[in-house]
Design a protein around this motif. Structure first.
Motif, short mmCIF file in Angstrom:
data_model
loop_
_atom_site.label_atom_id
_atom_site.label_comp_id
_atom_site.label_asym_id
_atom_site.label_seq_id
_atom_site.Cartn_x
_atom_site.Cartn_y
_atom_site.Cartn_z
N LEU A 251 0.84 -1.20 0.00
CA LEU A 251 0.00 0.00 0.00
C LEU A 251 0.88 1.26 0.00
O LEU A 251 0.58 2.23 -0.70
CB LEU A 251 -0.94 0.01 1.21
CG LEU A 251 -2.04 1.06 1.13
CD1 LEU A 251 -3.12 0.66 0.13
CD2 LEU A 251 -2.68 1.30 2.50
N ARG B 181 3.89 1.40 -1.20
CA ARG B 181 4.49 1.45 -2.53
C ARG B 181 3.52 2.10 -3.52
O ARG B 181 3.91 2.94 -4.33
CB ARG B 181 4.84 0.04 -3.03
CG ARG B 181 5.94 -0.62 -2.24
CD ARG B 181 5.99 -2.13 -2.49
NE ARG B 181 6.48 -2.49 -3.80
CZ ARG B 181 7.76 -2.69 -4.11
NH1 ARG B 181 8.68 -2.51 -3.18
NH2 ARG B 181 8.13 -3.04 -5.32
N ALA B 182 2.24 1.69 -3.43
CA ALA B 182 1.23 2.25 -4.33
C ALA B 182 1.09 3.76 -4.12
O ALA B 182 1.00 4.52 -5.08
CB ALA B 182 -0.11 1.55 -4.12
N ARG C 24 4.09 5.53 -5.63
CA ARG C 24 3.98 5.58 -7.10
C ARG C 24 2.92 6.56 -7.55
O ARG C 24 3.08 7.26 -8.55
CB ARG C 24 3.66 4.18 -7.65
CG ARG C 24 4.81 3.20 -7.54
CD ARG C 24 4.42 1.84 -8.13
NE ARG C 24 5.52 0.89 -8.06
CZ ARG C 24 5.44 -0.32 -7.53
NH1 ARG C 24 4.27 -0.76 -7.05
NH2 ARG C 24 6.49 -1.11 -7.51
N PHE C 25 1.80 6.62 -6.82
CA PHE C 25 0.73 7.55 -7.17
C PHE C 25 1.24 8.99 -7.13
O PHE C 25 1.04 9.76 -8.07
CB PHE C 25 -0.45 7.39 -6.19
CG PHE C 25 -1.54 8.40 -6.41
CD1 PHE C 25 -2.56 8.15 -7.31
CD2 PHE C 25 -1.55 9.60 -5.71
CE1 PHE C 25 -3.56 9.09 -7.53
CE2 PHE C 25 -2.55 10.54 -5.93
CZ PHE C 25 -3.56 10.28 -6.83
N TRP C 26 1.92 9.37 -6.06
CA TRP C 26 2.36 10.77 -5.91
C TRP C 26 3.52 11.08 -6.85
O TRP C 26 3.67 12.23 -7.29
CB TRP C 26 2.67 11.08 -4.45
CG TRP C 26 1.40 11.15 -3.65
CD1 TRP C 26 0.93 10.23 -2.76
CD2 TRP C 26 0.40 12.18 -3.71
NE1 TRP C 26 -0.29 10.61 -2.27
CE2 TRP C 26 -0.65 11.81 -2.83
CE3 TRP C 26 0.27 13.37 -4.43
CZ2 TRP C 26 -1.79 12.60 -2.64
CZ3 TRP C 26 -0.86 14.15 -4.24
CH2 TRP C 26 -1.87 13.76 -3.36
N SER D 250 3.77 9.87 -9.86
CA SER D 250 3.09 10.11 -11.12
C SER D 250 2.39 11.47 -11.11
O SER D 250 2.41 12.21 -12.10
CB SER D 250 2.09 8.97 -11.37
OG SER D 250 1.15 9.32 -12.35
N PHE D 251 1.80 11.83 -9.99
CA PHE D 251 1.15 13.14 -9.82
C PHE D 251 2.17 14.26 -10.07
O PHE D 251 1.89 15.25 -10.75
CB PHE D 251 0.60 13.23 -8.40
CG PHE D 251 -0.09 14.53 -8.06
CD1 PHE D 251 -1.39 14.76 -8.48
CD2 PHE D 251 0.55 15.50 -7.32
CE1 PHE D 251 -2.04 15.96 -8.16
CE2 PHE D 251 -0.08 16.70 -7.00
CZ PHE D 251 -1.38 16.92 -7.42
N GLU E 291 0.15 16.12 -13.35
CA GLU E 291 -0.64 17.27 -12.88
C GLU E 291 0.21 18.40 -12.30
O GLU E 291 0.01 19.56 -12.61
CB GLU E 291 -1.66 16.85 -11.80
CG GLU E 291 -2.90 16.17 -12.33
CD GLU E 291 -2.70 14.68 -12.48
OE1 GLU E 291 -1.53 14.22 -12.43
OE2 GLU E 291 -3.69 13.96 -12.67
N LEU F 74 -1.15 19.48 -1.20
CA LEU F 74 -1.49 18.05 -1.25
C LEU F 74 -0.25 17.19 -1.03
O LEU F 74 -0.28 16.20 -0.29
CB LEU F 74 -2.10 17.69 -2.62
CG LEU F 74 -3.53 18.10 -2.92
CD1 LEU F 74 -3.89 17.75 -4.36
CD2 LEU F 74 -4.49 17.41 -1.95
N VAL G 277 -0.94 1.71 -11.20
CA VAL G 277 -0.53 1.58 -9.79
C VAL G 277 -1.33 0.44 -9.14
O VAL G 277 -0.78 -0.36 -8.37
CB VAL G 277 -0.75 2.91 -9.04
CG1 VAL G 277 -0.51 2.74 -7.54
CG2 VAL G 277 0.17 4.01 -9.61
N TYR H 208 0.00 -3.00 -7.45
CA TYR H 208 -0.43 -3.33 -6.09
C TYR H 208 -1.00 -4.75 -6.02
O TYR H 208 -0.65 -5.55 -5.14
CB TYR H 208 -1.47 -2.32 -5.59
CG TYR H 208 -2.02 -2.69 -4.23
CD1 TYR H 208 -1.33 -2.35 -3.07
CD2 TYR H 208 -3.20 -3.42 -4.10
CE1 TYR H 208 -1.81 -2.72 -1.81
CE2 TYR H 208 -3.69 -3.79 -2.85
CZ TYR H 208 -2.99 -3.44 -1.72
OH TYR H 208 -3.46 -3.81 -0.47
#
Lengths: 234, 234
Positions: free
Chosen positions: A94, A96-97, A100-102, A104-105, A109, A138, B74, B78
Motif C-alpha cells: 500500500l 508502494r502504491a 507511485r501515485f504521488w 506520477s502526480f 498534474e 497536497l 498503480v 499493487y
C-alpha cells in the motif's frame, strides 16, 4: 561473458537535469559504482540515440551489454530491484502504491500547473500559481508528522521523485521571477527540501543552483512560447 | 480487526472504462474475489470522492479499511504485490523496466497521438494518424517472435496496460469513423489483440463493444472540442 566482474553501470545524464538526478541518487543510495556520461543536449550522442530512440532524452541507464533503461522513475525502480543495498521503495504494497501515485502526480498534474505558473502570463499564470500551491499542499500532506522524509527516516522513492521540488523549483523561480514555494505557505515542505538537499548522498550529485540557472536561463523564451500555446486550451 | 477473514476487496469501476478493465483483469488473473461497484460518472459517489479526491476518477481499489488505491497501473502493481497467484510483472528487473516503459508510453505519447488521429481534423488529424501508426509499429516490435503475449506465454503487465489497443481502439474508430489499427499494417499486433480479447479471464470482464460505443458516442463532441483546442499548439 566469462568475466567475474559485475557488469559495468553507466548513466547517460546531463548536469542540470532533475530527471538524471533521480537516477544518480538511486545509484548512490544503493552504493553502485557507475560511470557518468555527460550528454551534450544540443548535439546528442549516438549512444543516447541508440539506447533511447523513442524519447532521445536523458537519463539512460546502461547495465552491462543489455539494452538501455529509459525514463527516470523506471530507472529508479530498476536500480532498487537489480542491486543490493537499502530499499528505495517501501516494502508495504500500500505504501508502494501511494509512493507511485504521488510520483506520477508530480510528473503530470503538478508539472503542468507549475509550467503555467512559471511561464504563462496574466490570468493563466495566476490560475497556474494557485493550482501549483494547492498541489504543493497536497504533496506536503503526504509527509508523516515527525518523519524527516517521505520515505520515513531515510530518503526513499517519493523523495527522489520529488527532488524537483526540493531543488529545481528554486532554479525556475529565479529564471521566471515568480515565487511558488515559500516558508510561509509550505513550512513542512520547505523543511523537507532542506533535509533532502542537505543529505550527504544527495549533495554528492546535486548540481550547483547558480550553474543550473545559467544553463537553463537561455531557454526561457522557449518555455514562455510553450506556455502561450498551452494557454489557448485551458 | 480481529476477523480471520481476508480483508474485503472492492473495485470502483465503470463498465466502459479501459482503465477499470486493467484493474479488473489483474484481480481476476490473481484469483482475487472482489466486489465490483459500478460508478455513475455523471453523479459521482461519495465513496469515489472520498478515496480519489485528487483525480475523482475510476478505477479505485479498496482493500479492507485502508485508503483507496488510485490509477490503473498503480493498482495493477499493487494487486501483483499484495496477493498470491501467478506473477503479473516479469521477474527479471530489465524486463520489468521495459514493461513499465512501454506502459508509460501507452498512457502518454501514444494516447496523445491517438487523440488527434481520432478527433482532430485536417492536417492535425493526418499527422496524428501517421504518428499513431508509427507508435503502433514501435509497440508491435515489443512482441517477441513466437510468443502469444507481451508477457510471454501468458498475459502480463504490458498486455494489461495495452488492453486499450486490443479492444478500445475499435470502439473509438467506430465512433470517429477513422481506421488506425489494420491487419494490413499491423498483423502481429492484430493477432495479439485477438489472443488478448479471446482469453477466458479477459473475456469475463471485457465490456461488449457495441454497448461501449453506445455509451461513449454522446461524448464525441467533447472529444472533438478538446482536439480542436489542442491543435493550436501542435
Amino acid at each position: 561473458m566469462m568475466s567475474e566482474q559485475p557488469a559495468a553501470v553507466k548513466l547517460i545524464g546531463w548536469f542540470g537535469s532533475p530527471y538524471a538526478h533521480r537516477a544518480e541518487v538511486a545509484l548512490r543510495l544503493k552504493g553502485v559504482s557507475y560511470e557518468l556520461i555527460m550528454e551534450d543536449l544540443s548535439n546528442k550522442s549516438d549512444l543516447l540515440l541508440k539506447h533511447n530512440p523513442v524519447h532521445q532524452k536523458v537519463p539512460v541507464l546502461l547495465h552491462g551489454d543489455r539494452p538501455g533503461i529509459c525514463e527516470s522513475l523506471v530507472i529508479v525502480e530498476y536500480v532498487d530491484e537489480a542491486f543490493d543495498g537499502p530499499s528505495i521503495l517501501p516494502s508495504d504494497p500500500l505504501a508502494r502504491a501511494a509512493a507511485r501515485f504521488w510520483a506520477s502526480f508530480m510528473d503530470t498534474e503538478f508539472r503542468e500547473s507549475m509550467w503555467m505558473a512559471l511561464w504563462a502570463d496574466g490570468e493563466a499564470q495566476a490560475a497556474g500559481a494557485m493550482e501549483t500551491k494547492a498541489k504543493l499542499t497536497l504533496i506536503e500532506g503526504q509527509l508523516t508528522e515527525g518523519k524527516r522524509f517521505f520515505g520515513g527516516d531515510t530518503i526513499g522513492y517519493l523523495d527522489i521523485a520529488l527532488s524537483g521540488i526540493a531543488h529545481w523549483i528554486g532554479v525556475f523561480e529565479e529564471i521566471a521571477g515568480v515565487r511558488l514555494l515559500t516558508e510561509e505557505e509550505h513550512p513542512t515542505l520547505c523543511r523537507w527540501a532542506k533535509e533532502y538537499t542537505g543529505d550527504e548522498t544527495v549533495r554528492e550529485c546535486l548540481p550547483d543552483k547558480d550553474r543550473v540557472v545559467a544553463a537553463l536561463a537561455p531557454r526561457k523564451e522557449l518555455y514562455v512560447s510553450i506556455a502561450k500555446a498551452l494557454t489557448g486550451h485551458k
